[in-house]
Design a protein around this motif. Structure first.
Motif, short mmCIF file in Angstrom:
data_model
loop_
_atom_site.label_atom_id
_atom_site.label_comp_id
_atom_site.label_asym_id
_atom_site.label_seq_id
_atom_site.Cartn_x
_atom_site.Cartn_y
_atom_site.Cartn_z
N ASP A 1 0.62 -1.20 0.10
CA ASP A 1 0.08 0.02 -0.01
C ASP A 1 0.78 1.32 0.13
OD1 ASP A 1 -2.42 -1.38 0.11
OD2 ASP A 1 -2.44 -1.49 2.06
N ILE A 2 2.20 1.08 -0.20
CA ILE A 2 2.84 2.36 -0.21
C ILE A 2 3.15 2.58 -1.65
CG2 ILE A 2 5.27 3.29 0.23
CD1 ILE A 2 5.50 1.36 2.64
N PRO A 3 2.74 3.81 -2.22
CA PRO A 3 2.74 4.18 -3.58
C PRO A 3 4.47 4.19 -4.30
CG PRO A 3 2.29 6.00 -2.49
CD PRO A 3 2.25 4.74 -1.63
N VAL A 4 4.77 3.40 -5.47
CA VAL A 4 5.84 3.38 -6.01
C VAL A 4 5.90 4.31 -6.93
CG1 VAL A 4 7.42 1.87 -7.38
CG2 VAL A 4 6.13 1.08 -5.25
N ILE A 5 6.76 5.34 -6.98
CA ILE A 5 6.99 6.21 -8.03
C ILE A 5 7.99 5.86 -9.45
CG2 ILE A 5 7.87 8.54 -8.80
CD1 ILE A 5 7.50 9.29 -5.82
N LEU A 6 7.34 5.35 -10.22
CA LEU A 6 7.89 4.59 -11.23
C LEU A 6 8.84 5.49 -12.23
CD1 LEU A 6 5.33 1.75 -12.67
CD2 LEU A 6 7.38 1.40 -11.29
N MET A 7 9.70 5.33 -12.43
CA MET A 7 10.76 5.98 -13.31
C MET A 7 11.69 5.34 -14.02
SD MET A 7 11.99 9.26 -10.80
CE MET A 7 11.03 10.48 -9.95
N ARG A 8 12.03 6.03 -15.26
CA ARG A 8 13.15 5.39 -16.07
C ARG A 8 14.42 5.35 -15.35
NH1 ARG A 8 13.06 3.30 -21.09
NH2 ARG A 8 10.89 4.11 -21.63
N TYR A 9 15.11 4.30 -15.38
CA TYR A 9 16.52 4.12 -14.57
C TYR A 9 17.73 3.69 -15.45
CZ TYR A 9 13.96 4.75 -10.42
OH TYR A 9 13.22 5.51 -9.22
N THR A 10 17.24 3.55 -16.86
CA THR A 10 18.21 3.13 -17.75
C THR A 10 19.08 4.30 -18.23
OG1 THR A 10 16.54 3.71 -19.65
CG2 THR A 10 16.58 1.44 -19.10
N SER A 11 20.22 3.86 -17.81
CA SER A 11 21.51 5.13 -18.33
C SER A 11 21.46 6.09 -17.16
CB SER A 11 21.24 5.86 -19.43
OG SER A 11 21.09 5.05 -20.71
N SER A 12 20.96 5.53 -16.00
CA SER A 12 20.77 6.51 -14.63
C SER A 12 22.31 6.40 -13.95
CB SER A 12 19.74 6.38 -13.79
OG SER A 12 19.72 5.09 -13.26
#
Length: 476
Positions: free
Chosen positions: A206-217
């Motif tokens: 129930d904890i929201p996950v902030i999806l992001m693009r991590y390729t090349s990070s």
């Protein structure tokens, strides 16, 4: 000719033996030692070893400058020691037992994380640039099998950069490399990338996950692996030996991966954006002034090995914006140093100086400038001053043209394809001007053979300096 095996043994003795070494990495030209006690290292002895150009102590490191054959000496040292397994996350202390300064530790960490895969990144960047040039000229179709396969080969290390960084970060921070790989692998896992692309919602208990693009990070995985190393040491200290080998990795994966996706990853991404936007703001205030400062100051930073502090900015710019404007600002300074070497080569009538300046000019054009700096430009001072001016002029032109780099790599003739794109013509003008201006200025105003005689007279020696210079010639 330098014998890497003999050179490696002599260097080990000069730095105080294997037991005095905490860690060892290398970049394009330098062995970078982290020593337990600097007082045990004999700097002068190390300088006089066959194949060693000079020694610099900076950024908390004992840096032995070798030149083009540094990887051979590094491999020879690895073969006769256990240093490959000696990376440690312990606090680094100086000779007085005090912790090193924050900046020195940051430089050491950055160089330790990024140097192992710089060669692969540079090669991939060159290939991407060549593909861009071939398609722009209409000589290759992006739909062809050759393009698709080569682009996959070139882009893969950038796409999976978090995994490469996780492995080197684990070595630097003292974490389990395979657990770190699991953490980084989760960031680029196809299912999570698909959810991000589809703008789907995801939660963890129930904890929201902030999806992001991590390729090349860059930053998110470094922060995650650092926290992983802390958690591992805590668990290994408190868990029984009988369960430590599998329970520690289990707990680490179960905690660090969701923590990264929920908090560390977004935080690292926002920090990356702030860093990139901050640099862009400064650059946009005056690209020409930024080019002058970067072009004139870069080689001074290189002398002390402090240029590594700017490496994350370049990687981060590429990750966030797809290109970097900092590298084109300082790249002309490399060509300026090559110009200084050419000016000396053309002006001198001393065959021994020609033996140094000729090969150094060639290696300088391909980005290896330490033999020039320590063997020529700093040795006679005025060539370095003219090279600084030439680098500043070239940097100003790159800034004016808005030149960019699409990948990391040592600026030189071989890596020109990574600059192909906006401002490429201006960049070619910048490096050409830096090279020609410095060569002509050095020839006319920056060198004469009396400088060598005056320098030898000032130090009271007539043979040793020539011998030292000969070592430089051999190393290139």
């Amino acid at each position: 000719m330098m014998n890497p095996e003999n050179t490696s043994r002599e260097i080990l003795v000069a730095v105080g033996g294997e037991e005095n070494i905490i860690s060892l990495v290398h970049c394009a030209t330098r062995l970078r030692f982290k020593l337990k006690e600097h007082v045990k290292a004999n700097k002068e002895q190390c300088k006089n070893i066959d194949g060693v150009i000079t020694v610099v102590e900076s950024g908390g490191q004992f840096q032995v400058i070798i030149g083009n054959r540094v990887s051979e000496v590094f491999n020879a040292i690895q073969a006769i020691t256990q240093l490959g397994n000696n990376d440690s996350a312990a606090a680094i202390k100086n000779d007085d037992g005090e912790k090193e300064g924050l900046f020195a530790r940051a430089v050491d960490i950055i160089s330790g994380i990024f140097t192992p895969f710089l060669g692969a990144l540079a090669a991939a960047g060159i290939l991407k640039g060549l593909l861009m040039m071939l398609t722009a000229l209409g000589w290759m179709s992006p739909q062809s099998g050759v393009y698709i396969i080569w682009f996959a080969a070139a882009d893969s290390i950038f796409y999976f950069l978090p995994i490469a960084i996780a492995i080197t970060s684990a070595r630097k921070f003292g974490a389990n490399a395979f657990v770190a790989l699991s953490v980084a692998g989760a960031l680029v896992y196809p299912t999570l990338i698909t959810l991000f692309n589809n703008k789907a919602a995801l939660d963890f208990f129930d904890i929201p996950v902030i999806l992001m693009r991590y390729t090349s990070s860059v930053l998110p995985v470094i922060i995650s692996v650092w926290l992983l190393s802390l958690l591992e040491r805590f668990l290994n200290k408190h868990l029984h030996d009988s369960i430590r080998n599998f329970i520690t990795p289990l707990i680490c994966i179960m905690l660090i991966v969701p923590l990264t996706l929920i908090a560390i990853g977004p935080l690292g991404t926002y920090l990356s954006l702030a860093l990139a936007n901050g640099y862009t703001f400064i650059y946009n205030l005056s690209p020409i002034l930024a080019g002058i400062v970067a072009g004139m100051g870069w080689q001074v930073l290189v002398i002390f090995g402090l240029h590594w502090a700017f490496v994350p900015i370049m990687y981060n710019n590429i990750s966030i914006h797809g290109s970097d404007t900092l590298k084109p600002l300082f790249a002309p300074s490399n060509f300026a140093q090559a110009g200084a070497a050419l000016g000396v080569f053309l002006k001198t009538r001393n065959p021994k100086i020609k033996q140094i300046a000729g090969p150094a000019t060639i290696t300088g054009l391909f980005g290896i400038v330490e033999p020039i700096i320590y063997g020529i430009s700093l040795r006679y001072k005025k060539p370095f001053i003219w090279a600084t001016v030439g680098g500043g002029l070239g940097g100003a032109i790159s800034g004016f043209a808005g030149s960019t780099a699409m990948a990391p790599g040592i600026p030189g003739l071989a890596t020109l394809p990574i600059f192909f794109g906006p401002g490429f013509t201006g960049f070619i003008c910048a490096i050409t001007l830096a090279f020609v201006f410095t060569a002509v200025s050095t020839y006319l105003f920056g060198f004469n053979d009396n400088m060598e005689k005056e320098m030898l007279a000032n130090v009271g020696e007539h043979k040793k300096p020539v011998k030292r210079s000969t070592l430089v010639a051999k190393s290139v």
